[in-house]
Structures are given as structure tokens and as C-alpha cells.
Design an enzyme around this catalytic site. Structure first.
Site, PDB file in Angstrom:
ATOM      1  NE  ARG A 158     -10.611  -1.041   4.375  1.00  0.00           N
ATOM      2  CZ  ARG A 158     -11.087  -1.203   5.600  1.00  0.00           C
ATOM      3  NH1 ARG A 158     -12.230  -1.847   5.795  1.00  0.00           N
ATOM      4  NH2 ARG A 158     -10.451  -0.706   6.631  1.00  0.00           N
ATOM      5  CG  ASP A 184      -1.849   5.367   5.215  1.00  0.00           C
ATOM      6  OD1 ASP A 184      -1.741   4.312   5.867  1.00  0.00           O
ATOM      7  OD2 ASP A 184      -2.919   5.742   4.713  1.00  0.00           O
ATOM      8  CD  GLU A 244      -6.708   5.508   2.537  1.00  0.00           C
ATOM      9  OE1 GLU A 244      -5.560   5.187   2.908  1.00  0.00           O
ATOM     10  OE2 GLU A 244      -7.618   5.783   3.349  1.00  0.00           O
ATOM     11  CE  LYS A 303      -6.221   9.126   8.144  1.00  0.00           C
ATOM     12  NZ  LYS A 303      -6.698   7.951   8.903  1.00  0.00           N
ATOM     13  CE  LYS A 344      -3.030   2.585   3.161  1.00  0.00           C
ATOM     14  NZ  LYS A 344      -3.607   2.596   4.525  1.00  0.00           N
ATOM     15  CG  ASP A 357      -9.694   7.685   7.137  1.00  0.00           C
ATOM     16  OD1 ASP A 357      -8.667   7.787   6.444  1.00  0.00           O
ATOM     17  OD2 ASP A 357      -9.682   7.732   8.384  1.00  0.00           O
TER      18      ASP A 357
END
Length: 465
Positions: free
Chosen positions: A312, A249, A310, A238, A226, A308
Site C-alpha cells: 500500500r 507479490d 509495504e 514473514k 503493485k 510487511d
């Protein structure tokens, strides 16, 4: 990066002792050093150290306490603490070290410092390569983890989608691998609608990096990472406190690249593929909205229950692509859910797989190498929580519970052979420094998987021959 030095007897020796054996060890020391240790109150407590001077005042010996054999937990990376305790100089491992290879690797990993924006404050100590250790392997692993940590530590203003893509391409070029990048609207043309939907609102377009290494006839291992360079949460924005670490992330992509660096550097006999969906989850007029429904590469329609969630979505298209060539092993990495951190804490990545034997193998390698994971269940009754009313499925469940499990179940819907798939829900960050793990970015699971995949590749080669 910090590297091991050539062995020399002139380096200051390091002796490892535990509290139980310290009285015997103290009797064997030169009397002045034994007296100095007694005066300083050194007793071999785990993590304690003593730098004993020689007659000329220069360091003559380092004493370092480790856990006793009877201890409930023995940290193989504890010797790495010395990298942050010792003054500049050259040292060598001498007595009492159980695993010189692990100790040397821990020393290098503890010596890591992120220096892109400011110089290191002091010169780190240096360590001789242990005579009985595989120096090239130790340095290969350390260099790969340094690479991954540098990527995760770099803020999003400098590690945007284009920059992360370039880092992946540079790694591929260094190892002679093939690489292809699909950017922007070309993702729609090549049927990656979920990756496009997540990243289209950002200033830099979304993209998919596809790296391949090794002969097509070899057994196939595919890594999916990812690569969300920053996650604002999208329209389901957020709170500010939750954005503070969102530069990390893309930790899944960094982990995949670190592992790929190890495997390609070792010329592991397999056909390796690395897929990195790289996006920024931003807010703009064309951002995806809650309630939107998108097709996916696999043909399943997905309703956006929360923008949020996103990660997956981008993984779903990449996993569907990976499954099309039926790899022997498919592994994905993602900083996917806060629920995994609530359940297991920051040090213990969650593992999901459809195969019990694979799970046991992964956990065994993790225990052996001090790179731990914990398996959580793909609990079938929870799969109905993802059923859509106007779509095949939604990207989040409607309730607050089992968030990491439902995310893994969502991903499984896009994997053709779950028995050859493993999903790791990572944190990719150290809130405080530990031996071998400085504060800041961390690359979890790469070391254990390097060991596991090398073992499997050796077995595959033996069967072929």
C-alpha cells in the site's frame, strides 16, 4: 503460446452435450459410436469426455459433457478442460457449444504451460478457430494472459526489479508506447519517498515505470500495479511458510501489463497510462523500520506500523501521481492482503470503489465473462483505525480485523476522485488446476476490464463524434 488453427473439416469434431439431453443425442450418433459410448458408461455428466474411434481406429468424435441449462452454475470455461484431456491432434467445435468464443479462449488458457525452466512433457492438442468467433481477439487476450502468467510464475532470482522493468519496457516498445523509468535516489528527487523507503534495502534499487499510449487529447485511463518482486516482510519478517509464494507479490503489475497488452494490441481509442512501482521488500541495514515516519507524494505523513504492509505504500505514491492528471478511470491491482483471501477465497478478487454504478458495471462484466469479483465496502467508521498519533496516518490498523477494508481505505486517502477509482485486491494464483486456469500463476480481472474499457472507449468516441 498455443494459438488457434485455421478451420478444416478434417479436424476431429467435438460435440457438447448435457446429461439431460444425452439420451436424445445418443440416438443421433452413428450406431457404432453410440454403442461404444454406452459400453464406456458415458452419460453426459459435466466434465466427462469420450474419445470415440472410427473404423480405422483413429479418433472420429469427441463427446464432452457440460452443465444442463437448469444447472445453478454454468462455467463458461468448462470446455477448456479438454486441453488437458485430449491427445495431440487437431480438433474443431461442432454441436452444442453455447459460446464458441469463450470455449476457444478457455481451450487456449488451459493449454498454457510455464516452460522457462523445463520443456513441456507432451504436445498439447490444437483447436480450429470457430467460424463465428473473433480469432484475433481470442488470441490477443490469451497472449496477454500468457505474458502475465509467465511473469508471476518466474522466481525472484530471475524476475528482480530490473527484469520486471525490462519486461514492461519491452511491452511498451512492441506497441510503440512511450516509457520512462525513475530509479533509486531519483525517486526522492522527484518526490516518491514511499516507493524509495520500501525498496531501498534491496540489492537492486526501487523504481517507477511510467508508460503512456495514445493521444493526450483522448479520454484517460490509468492502471497502477503493485510490483513487489519478492516480499520478505522486511524487518517484520514473514515466517518461511508465508514466503513460499512471495514471488507472486508482483501480480498486480503483471495484471496491469496484461490488460495494457490487450488494450494497446486492440488499439483501443483512449490515452492509456500504466504506472508500476517496482521494488523488493528486503532486509538490510537501511531497511525501513516499524515506527519510522515518511512523507508521501501527496504530502501526508505515514508511520510504519508494520513493514510487511509495504504494498500500500508503493501504491500510495503511484496513485497520488496518477490522480494529478485526473484520469476518467483509475484502476489499481495488488496482491495486497491475506484478509481478502480469508473473506473471499482465492478465486474471487475483492473490489473497492467509491461509485455504485462503476461497481455494478464491473460485476456485470465479470459475471458475463467468467472473470468474477466481489465488492467489499469502503466502511467509513474504520477509517479512524488508520489515524496516526505522530503522523497523519499509519499504514496498518492496530487490530486484527477488516484488513482488506482498512488497506483500501488507506489507498483511498491518496486518490483525488474515488468515484472514478477501482481497487482490486487479488490472489493471482491457482492452488490447483481448473478449466481455463492451470495450477500456478493467474491473471484475474484483466479480461473483464478489457471488455469494460473497450465499451467505455466506444461510448466516449461516439459522444466526441
Amino acid at each position: 503460446m498455443s494459438r488457434l488453427q485455421d478451420w478444416t473439416d478434417e479436424a476431429t469434431p467435438i460435440d457438447f452435450i448435457d446429461k439431460e439431453s444425452w439420451p436424445i443425442h445418443a440416438e443421433m450418433l452413428p450406431p457404432p459410436i453410440a454403442a461404444f459410448a454406452k459400453a464406456c458408461g458415458f452419460d453426459g455428466k459435466a466434465g466427462a469426455h469420450l474419445l470415440a474411434p472410427g473404423p480405422d481406429g483413429a479418433p472420429a468424435l469427441v463427446l464432452f459433457g457440460v452443465e444442463a441449462p437448469s444447472a445453478r452454475h454454468r462455467d463458461p470455461f468448462l470446455p477448456g478442460k479438454l486441453a488437458s484431456l485430449l491427445p495431440a491432434g487437431l480438433y474443431r467445435l461442432r454441436d452444442g457449444v453455447d459460446d464458441p468464443q469463450a470455449a476457444a479462449l478457455a481451450f487456449l488458457l488451459s493449454a498454457y504451460s510455464f516452460t522457462r525452466y523445463r520443456e513441456r512433457k507432451s504436445e498439447p492438442p490444437r483447436l480450429c478457430a470457430p467460424k463465428e468467433a473473433d480469432r484475433a481477439r481470442i488470441e490477443r487476450i490469451a497472449a496477454a494472459i500468457y505474458l502475465g502468467r509467465d511473469l508471476v510464475n518466474t522466481p525472484a532470482n530471475d524476475l528482480c526489479p530490473a527484469a520486471l522493468t525490462e519486461a514492461a519496457l519491452q511491452l511498451a516498445a512492441r506497441h510503440g508506447a512511450q516509457a520512462r523509468v525513475i530509479v533509486g535516489d531519483a525517486l526522492l528527487a522527484e518526490n516518491f519517498p514511499l516507493i524509495h523507503a520500501v525498496g531501498r534495502a534491496a540489492a537492486e534499487p526501487p523504481r517507477l515505470v511510467d508508460i503512456t499510449f495514445g493521444p493526450e487529447t483522448a479520454r484517460k485511463v490509468t492502471l497502477v500495479g503493485k510490483g513487489v518482486c519478492f516480499d520478505s516482510g522486511g524487518l517484520d519478517i514473514k515466517p518461511g511458510s508465508a514466503m513460499l509464494l512471495m514471488k507472486k507479490d508482483m501480480g498486480g503489475a503483471a495484471t496491469a501489463l496484461a490488460l495494457a497488452d490487450m488494450l494497446m494490441g486492440a488499439r483501443t481509442p483512449l490515452r492509456l497510462r500504466v504506472l508500476l512501482p517496482i521494488v523488493e521488500n528486503a532486509i538490510s541495514a537501511n531497511a525501513m523500520r516499524p515506527g519510522d515516519i515518511y512523507p508521501s507524494r501527496k504530502g501526508l505523513s505515514v508511520e510504519i506500523g508494520n513493514t510487511d504492509a509495504e504494498g500500500r505504500l508503493v501504491l500510495a505514491d503511484a496513485l497520488a501521481l496518477a490522480s494529478e492528471e485526473a484520469p476518467d478511470l483509475l484502476i489499481d491491482f495488488a496482491t495486497l492482503t491475506g484478509a481478502a483471501r480469508v473473506a473471499l477465497g482465492p478465486d474471487l478478487p475483492a473490489l473497492y470503489t467509491g461509485d455504485d454504478a462503476l461497481a455494478q458495471e464491473i460485476e456485470a462484466h465479470g459475471r458475463k465473462l467468467g472473470d468474477p469479483v466481489w465488492r467489499l465496502p469502503l466502511w467509513e467508521p474504520y477509517e479512524s483505525l488508520l489515524d496516526g498519533k505522530a503522523s497523519d496516518l499509519v499504514n496498518v490498523s492496530s487490530g486484527p480485523h477488516a484488513g482488506s477494508i482498512t488497506a483500501a481505505l488507506f489507498l483511498r486517502r491518496f486518490v483525488a476522485a474515488p468515484e472514478r477509482w477501482a481497487h482490486f485486491d487479488l490472489f493471482a494464483w491457482n492452488a490447483s488446476a481448473k478449466p481455463g486456469r492451470p495450477e500456478g500463476a493467474e491473471i484475474q480481472t484483466a479480461r473483464l476490464l478489457f471488455d469494460l474499457i473497450e465499451e467505455r472507449a466506444a461510448r466516449w468516441s461516439a459522444k466526441k463524434n
